[in-house]
Design a protein around this motif. Structure first.
Motif, PDB file in Angstrom:
ATOM      1  N   MET A 217      -4.111   2.777  16.126  1.00  0.00           N
ATOM      2  CA  MET A 217      -4.709   1.508  16.500  1.00  0.00           C
ATOM      3  C   MET A 217      -5.964   1.758  17.345  1.00  0.00           C
ATOM      4  O   MET A 217      -5.941   2.583  18.256  1.00  0.00           O
TER       5      MET A 217
ATOM      6  N   LYS B 293      -2.697  -2.123  13.018  1.00  0.00           N
ATOM      7  CA  LYS B 293      -2.021  -0.825  12.867  1.00  0.00           C
ATOM      8  C   LYS B 293      -2.571  -0.062  11.674  1.00  0.00           C
ATOM      9  O   LYS B 293      -2.610   1.159  11.666  1.00  0.00           O
ATOM     10  N   LYS B 294      -2.941  -0.806  10.641  1.00  0.00           N
ATOM     11  CA  LYS B 294      -3.469  -0.157   9.439  1.00  0.00           C
ATOM     12  C   LYS B 294      -4.982   0.024   9.507  1.00  0.00           C
ATOM     13  O   LYS B 294      -5.610   0.411   8.526  1.00  0.00           O
ATOM     14  N   HIS B 295      -5.593  -0.316  10.643  1.00  0.00           N
ATOM     15  CA  HIS B 295      -7.034  -0.176  10.834  1.00  0.00           C
ATOM     16  C   HIS B 295      -7.839  -1.005   9.854  1.00  0.00           C
ATOM     17  O   HIS B 295      -8.929  -0.634   9.449  1.00  0.00           O
TER      18      HIS B 295
ATOM     19  N   PRO C 251      -2.466  -5.848  -2.550  1.00  0.00           N
ATOM     20  CA  PRO C 251      -2.265  -4.454  -2.119  1.00  0.00           C
ATOM     21  C   PRO C 251      -3.563  -3.679  -1.929  1.00  0.00           C
ATOM     22  O   PRO C 251      -3.621  -2.743  -1.138  1.00  0.00           O
ATOM     23  N   TYR C 252      -4.606  -4.063  -2.645  1.00  0.00           N
ATOM     24  CA  TYR C 252      -5.869  -3.343  -2.522  1.00  0.00           C
ATOM     25  C   TYR C 252      -6.563  -3.669  -1.197  1.00  0.00           C
ATOM     26  O   TYR C 252      -7.308  -2.869  -0.659  1.00  0.00           O
TER      27      TYR C 252
ATOM     28  N   TYR D  83      -5.006  -3.931   1.481  1.00  0.00           N
ATOM     29  CA  TYR D  83      -4.306  -3.121   2.486  1.00  0.00           C
ATOM     30  C   TYR D  83      -4.575  -1.627   2.355  1.00  0.00           C
ATOM     31  O   TYR D  83      -4.185  -0.856   3.221  1.00  0.00           O
ATOM     32  N   ASP D  84      -5.188  -1.221   1.238  1.00  0.00           N
ATOM     33  CA  ASP D  84      -5.342   0.212   0.979  1.00  0.00           C
ATOM     34  C   ASP D  84      -6.792   0.627   1.252  1.00  0.00           C
ATOM     35  O   ASP D  84      -7.690   0.371   0.454  1.00  0.00           O
TER      36      ASP D  84
ATOM     37  N   SER E 291      -8.263   3.236   0.978  1.00  0.00           N
ATOM     38  CA  SER E 291      -8.893   4.193   0.068  1.00  0.00           C
ATOM     39  C   SER E 291      -9.418   3.502  -1.190  1.00  0.00           C
ATOM     40  O   SER E 291      -9.956   4.156  -2.067  1.00  0.00           O
ATOM     41  N   THR E 292      -9.226   2.202  -1.299  1.00  0.00           N
ATOM     42  CA  THR E 292      -9.721   1.478  -2.474  1.00  0.00           C
ATOM     43  C   THR E 292     -10.794   0.472  -2.042  1.00  0.00           C
ATOM     44  O   THR E 292     -10.816   0.043  -0.893  1.00  0.00           O
TER      45      THR E 292
ATOM     46  N   GLY F 298     -10.793  -3.753  -6.104  1.00  0.00           N
ATOM     47  CA  GLY F 298      -9.868  -2.755  -6.647  1.00  0.00           C
ATOM     48  C   GLY F 298      -8.884  -3.363  -7.633  1.00  0.00           C
ATOM     49  O   GLY F 298      -8.397  -2.690  -8.535  1.00  0.00           O
TER      50      GLY F 298
ATOM     51  N   GLY G 203      -7.115  -3.318 -11.874  1.00  0.00           N
ATOM     52  CA  GLY G 203      -5.951  -2.631 -11.316  1.00  0.00           C
ATOM     53  C   GLY G 203      -4.679  -3.416 -11.573  1.00  0.00           C
ATOM     54  O   GLY G 203      -4.565  -4.093 -12.595  1.00  0.00           O
ATOM     55  N   LEU G 204      -3.754  -3.328 -10.633  1.00  0.00           N
ATOM     56  CA  LEU G 204      -2.474  -4.025 -10.792  1.00  0.00           C
ATOM     57  C   LEU G 204      -2.653  -5.482 -10.366  1.00  0.00           C
ATOM     58  O   LEU G 204      -3.136  -5.763  -9.280  1.00  0.00           O
TER      59      LEU G 204
ATOM     60  N   PHE H  19       6.907 -12.028  -1.115  1.00  0.00           N
ATOM     61  CA  PHE H  19       5.867 -13.013  -1.367  1.00  0.00           C
ATOM     62  C   PHE H  19       6.057 -13.599  -2.761  1.00  0.00           C
ATOM     63  O   PHE H  19       6.668 -12.983  -3.626  1.00  0.00           O
TER      64      PHE H  19
ATOM     65  N   TYR I 149      -5.135   6.654  15.730  1.00  0.00           N
ATOM     66  CA  TYR I 149      -6.537   6.218  15.662  1.00  0.00           C
ATOM     67  C   TYR I 149      -7.461   7.417  15.433  1.00  0.00           C
ATOM     68  O   TYR I 149      -8.357   7.369  14.586  1.00  0.00           O
TER      69      TYR I 149
ATOM     70  N   ASP J 198      -1.426   3.092  -9.669  1.00  0.00           N
ATOM     71  CA  ASP J 198      -2.701   2.689 -10.255  1.00  0.00           C
ATOM     72  C   ASP J 198      -3.429   3.967 -10.670  1.00  0.00           C
ATOM     73  O   ASP J 198      -3.787   4.789  -9.822  1.00  0.00           O
TER      74      ASP J 198
ATOM     75  N   LYS K 172      -6.323   4.466 -11.738  1.00  0.00           N
ATOM     76  CA  LYS K 172      -7.697   4.552 -11.232  1.00  0.00           C
ATOM     77  C   LYS K 172      -7.701   5.061  -9.786  1.00  0.00           C
ATOM     78  O   LYS K 172      -8.483   5.925  -9.419  1.00  0.00           O
TER      79      LYS K 172
END
Lengths: 323, 722
Positions: free
Chosen positions: A1, A37-39, A117-118, A120-121, A123-124, A136, A140-141, A237, B112, B641, B643
């Motif tokens: 964080m 928390k997930k930045h 989900p994208y 939250y990720d 890297s995407t 993404g 994608g999905l 959800f 962090y 995924d 990709k």
């Protein structure tokens, strides 16, 4: 964080005054803390509204005013809500878990971010998380993605159940601006469609605060239902959800309200189906026709074509549960 | 016996300590940073910003690290069998592969700082789509052909279908975590979440080139395992490396997201089955082909076709399998490994065949069970009560009320159906040791290094120690899950209780022998007594009309408690018999016509686990497995995924397992007849059979309800509306 400054505001005025450009208000924190928390959310300042915004539920005109700081649980067990606006309680109880509902506030519920989900990720790419990076989910999905109102830049959906009931009941959002000016906005205008600015979820002016929700008197208490279809029986959800409310006299539908979650970037009203139902007999045949109308309006993506059949079934189920 | 669990009070009051909960003074925190690409090579890493962030003590990468002996050369890597040599390679094999460790004063600071590390990769093309990649991998024989293999004739009816299952993740409630503490250069203390402390001890001893005795592992409480704790993973290595680097105790807890990539999973699998029977319903042949996903750096074979050769007497059998390498992390055993995937296909195909033949699915199974011997190796079963399981389960569910025709029980928009399936598992037993300590007040401690991952091992040990010695249960306490206790294998493959029962029996005999020796020292007339005849009660030892108080025995022992230890292993019986645990699964459910919602209304599961040592703990274990089976069948799916090169939605909002509302109160019963050959307790392991069979039972019931056959797990609402 990421390190941040924590401020506990004692009043709406103090909260509004304290907020810096990179500051964020926090209600129950059930979404914001996860994002931190997930930045994904990186506020340099967090302003706690507990004690600053109203936690009261009072009669207002011939309707009900719900303070922005009221917990979802408190709304769901409130006697007036259960008697006059049961759709709201049904929608709340279809969402989250008791622990989360105890913490989550009504104001915060309107402002929760998408669960795509994208988003939250990190890297995407995600236009909602980082403007202009791309989407993404586009190739994608798309199981949880939108079927209406989406654009090339974003196919995410708004995750709230409560908001689906509030849009169906034509609630109003009470807002105080950064300068302290009080105003209100129709609930149906509060959330945005993505357009090419999906980083913006709603029309709440920068620096302002939701202070309350007004629910106006309505004739739907006797015949309403909330149907949420999801991948397990609880704590998931919506694939799609449907809020249905009917005003019925002598077997005839006087007026109808239909809204859905899990279908668009905002809680979505099905106006044409509502119009179709008004004046018709409350029969399964007419419910099926209303569902078919809705089915025609949507444009599922390659990855969520099943939502067409699912929505068709869920609308009928919700309408049937109204009677 | 329905005694409460020995650890009930600690668990309910929260005093039970899980790995990350031990308070080790001076502990600092470590996090692992993962690769953001699925395949390639690290070109460069910029760690200066992270190292300079507040609270950060050290950043460890493959370029700046305390080299771990066992990973320092390729030869040593092969020898230590740790797996992917994380932090000792620049090669990237999957997205999320640990490439750096950040150690800081607090967890928040470490987390962090981890985001500040910048990595440049040489990116290579990745392959993460199992369904595409599998087409390029040929099948090889999995076991010898039986009869004419796939070239049988004489069938009246056949079913030939493909079956698939999505990737599933264990997700025990307690996430994997380690506290590593080097008490000096050569002594390592580990508080670690795992399913076998001895395995961890040996692995770390090999890695750091120190004697096993110098590695002390504590795993007294384990919050679920399901197989993810049967290997030593990167978190344990990283914590030990970090602790060495900063010379302080280090705590490392995986995030829920890391639980998807760093501690194994049940691999996605494809299967094809051809199953044939004659007009009377006697099975003629089966041809079972299976492929499962694995990583690019390890070949993990899930053993999917094993169960096909286990339950039924089928004259002609051909089984084939292959492993499909992908740029993902390695899978591992997950509850009912292989067999519950394979069983879904076999038991679904049997159900289809029953409808084709116009036979009751129960009848079809009765006609084909191999009740006398193991159909592959021909050894007689020591005991096989699978038919009794089916008979009891059919009664519990009310199988006679099942409609023969599909879609015939309708109430409003709900369609009701009945389904059944069986599951079986080779009942194993391993070597295990146990110790006993008896004091002057007749209080007994029974101890072993084996963990209790929530199955009730400790309670079972208490029950057995009471049965074998006579000491009342309230005087028996249990110590387990610590490497300095008498050695025992990992808790997995349904072998825990079976193995430990031999050890508890052996150590009970050793205790009686020690008591006899002390009694003789005091009173020579005891020399005629046989150790086996000794019974222990509140006052002391009794045999052949004689008695001697505990206080006297302790006096004879120089005032010291009596300490014994003994080991026990399977023996000749394994050459004479085959051993089988089995279960029958029966389901009644309803499917909503308009929304595809599945509501399981009644679930009855009857198991043959030999003698039931503790009915409550056994039923609890079975019921948990069934709920796992409901998740496997209806919702569990880790989404990939292609990709992105990895998991998407890798959190508990995106990955659904069953919650209470998805399961009814699962009704469990047992045949409860001893298997006198397997071990001294007569108990056979129950860990796997509660899930093996569940998927087919549920999907068969869905077919009975709505006439739709879904061969693709999980069966989410969209698949029922199509």
């Amino acid at each position: 964080m990421k390190p941040f400054q924590y401020i506990k505001a004692k009043s709406t005025g103090e909260a509004l005054k304290s907020k810096t450009a990179l500051g964020q208000f926090i209600g129950g924190g059930t979404n914001l803390v996860d994002l931190m928390k997930k930045h994904i959310a990186l506020p340099d300042q967090v302003i706690d509204l507990k004690g600053a915004v109203s936690t009261a539920m009072d009669k207002h005109g011939d309707g009900l005013r719900i303070g922005a700081g009221v917990s979802n649980t408190a709304v769901s067990i409130n006697a007036t809500v259960l008697e006059q606006y049961p759709l709201i309680a049904k929608a709340i109880l279809a969402g989250a878990s008791p622990q989360i509902r105890n913490m989550a506030t009504v104001g915060g519920n309107l402002l929760q971010r998408t669960r795509c989900p994208y988003f939250y990720d990190l890297s995407t790419p995600c236009n909602k998380r980082a403007k202009g990076t791309g989407c993404g989910a586009k190739d994608g999905l798309q199981r949880m993605s939108a079927v209406i109102g989406y654009t090339d830049s974003c196919i995410a959906v708004h995750p709230s159940d409560l908001c689906v009931a509030l849009v169906a009941l034509d609630a109003q959002v009470g807002i105080t601006s950064k300068a302290g000016k009080e105003g209100k906005m129709a609930f149906r205008d509060f959330h945005r469609l993505p357009g090419d600015t999906p980083h913006l979820d709603n029309h709440l002016p920068e620096g302002s605060l939701i202070t309350h929700i007004d629910v106006v008197k309505n004739p739907y208490a006797a015949h309403c239902a909330y149907v949420k279809v999801r991948d397990r029986a609880s704590y998931a959800f919506a694939l799609v959800s449907v809020a249905a409310a009917l005003e019925i006299k002598n077997g005839k539908i006087v007026s109808a309200r239909l809204a859905s979650g899990g279908v668009a970037h905002k809680p979505w009203r099905w106006f044409s189906a509502e119009k179709f139902l008004a004046g018709k007999a409350a029969t399964e045949e007419n419910f099926e026709k209303a569902a078919a109308l809705i089915q025609k309006e949507i444009k599922p993506l390659a990855g969520n074509e099943f939502k067409s059949e699912l929505l068709y079934g869920a609308v009928q189920t919700a309408l049937k549960q109204c009677i | 016996m329905n005694d409460p669990r020995v650890e009930a009070r600690e668990k309910v009051t929260g005093s039970a300590k899980y790995a990350a909960e031990y308070a080790v003074p001076g502990t600092v925190y470590a996090v692992m940073v993962g690769s953001t690409v699925a395949h390639g090579k690290i070109k460069s890493m910029a760690t200066e910003k992270a190292a300079a962030a507040e609270g950060v003590l050290r950043v460890i990468t493959h370029l700046q690290k305390p080299t771990v002996h066992g990973l320092s050369t390729e030869a040593l890597q092969a020898e230590t069998r740790f797996g992917l040599p994380v932090f000792h390679t620049d090669k990237i094999h999957f997205k999320g592969q640990p490439i750096a460790i950040v150690v800081a004063q607090s967890l928040e600071e470490a987390t962090y700082a981890g985001t500040l590390i910048q990595v440049e990769y040489e990116v290579l093309p990745h392959e993460v789509d199992f369904w595409e990649a599998r087409k390029k991998v040929a099948l090889s024989p999995a076991g010898k052909d039986r009869g004419q293999g796939a070239a049988w004739t004489g069938e009246a009816q056949s079913v030939e279908q493909e079956y698939t299952i999505a990737t599933e993740v264990h997700h025990p409630m307690e996430m994997h975590a380690t506290i590593a503490h080097w008490t000096d250069d050569n002594h390592l203390k580990l508080y670690d979440k795992n399913q076998g402390v001895v395995g961890v001890q040996r692995s770390l001893s090999r890695l750091f080139n120190i004697p096993a005795a110098n590695v002390e592992v504590f795993s007294e409480f384990v919050g679920g395992g399901f197989g993810s704790g049967l290997r030593v993973w990167s978190n344990t290595l990283a914590a030990a490396m970090a602790a060495k680097a900063v010379n302080k105790p280090v705590k490392l807890m995986l995030t829920r997201q890391q639980m998807f990539s760093l501690v194994g999973y049940r691999p996605a699998a494809w299967q094809k089955i051809k199953l044939s029977a004659d007009a009377q319903g006697k099975l003629v042949g089966v041809h079972h082909q299976a492929q499962n996903a694995s990583s690019s750096y390890e070949n993990f074979n899930d053993g999917i076709t094993r169960v096909t050769r286990l339950i039924y007497a089928i004259p002609h059998v051909k089984t084939e399998a292959s492993i499909v390498p992908l740029n993902v992390s390695s899978p591992t055993w997950m509850r009912g490994p292989g067999d519950c995937t394979g069983d879904f296909a076999v038991e679904s195909a049997l159900d289809e065949l029953a409808y084709t033949l116009g036979l009751d699915p129960v009848e079809l199974r009765y006609k084909n069970f191999s009740l006398d011997k193991h159909p592959d190796n021909g050894l007689p079963w020591s005991t096989n009560y699978i038919k009794e399981c089916v008979e009891m389960g059919a009664k519990m569910i009310g199988w006679d009320k099942r409609p023969k025709a599909v879609k015939s029980l309708v109430s409003g928009d709900w369609y009701t159906g009945y389904g059944m399936a069986v599951g079986a598992w080779n009942a194993g037993r391993g070597t295990a040791s146990a110790g006993m300590v008896l004091d002057g007040e007749g209080k007994l401690i029974v101890r072993t290094a084996m963990t209790d991952i929530g199955t009730g091992t400790g309670t079972g040990m208490q029950n057995m120690a009471h049965t074998f010695t006579g000491i009342s249960k309230d005087k028996i306490s249990i110590e387990l899950g610590h490497s300095s206790l008498p050695t025992a294998g990992s808790q997995g493959g349904s072998t825990g209780l079976s193995s430990i029962s031999g050890a508890v029996d052996a150590v009970s005999q050793a205790l009686k022998a020690a008591i006899l020796e002390l009694a003789i020292k005091k009173d020579a007339s005891w020399s005629g007594v046989k150790g086996a005849d000794i019974l222990l009660d509140a006052a002391g030892a009794k045999a052949s009309g004689k008695s001697i108080a505990y206080s006297v025995l302790i006096q004879q022992n120089g005032g010291e408690p009596i300490r014994v230890e003994a080991s026990s292993s399977p023996g000749e019986e394994r050459k004479k018999y085959a051993f089988l645990s089995s279960a029958a699964h029966f389901v009644r459910l309803s499917v909503h016509r308009l929304t595809g919602k599945v509501r399981i209304e009644k679930y009855a599961c009857v198991a043959d686990g030999g003698s039931i040592v503790n009915a409550q703990a056994a039923a609890n274990q079975m019921s948990g497995a069934v709920v796992g089976g409901i998740g496997m069948t209806l919702m569990e799916e880790a989404l990939v995924d292609a990709k992105v090169g990895g998991w998407v939605g890798d959190d508990l909002a995106g990955y659904h397992f069953a919650v209470n509302a998805d399961a009814p109160i699962v009704e469990i019963d047992f045949v409860n007849k001893p298997d006198v050959n397997i071990n001294p307790s007569g108990a056979k392991g129950l860990g796997e059979v509660g899930i093996i069979g569940s998927a087919a039972a549920i999907s068969n019931a869905i077919y009975n309800a709505i006439g739709k056959r879904v061969r693709d797990l999980p069966i989410t609402p969209d698949k029922l509306l199509k």
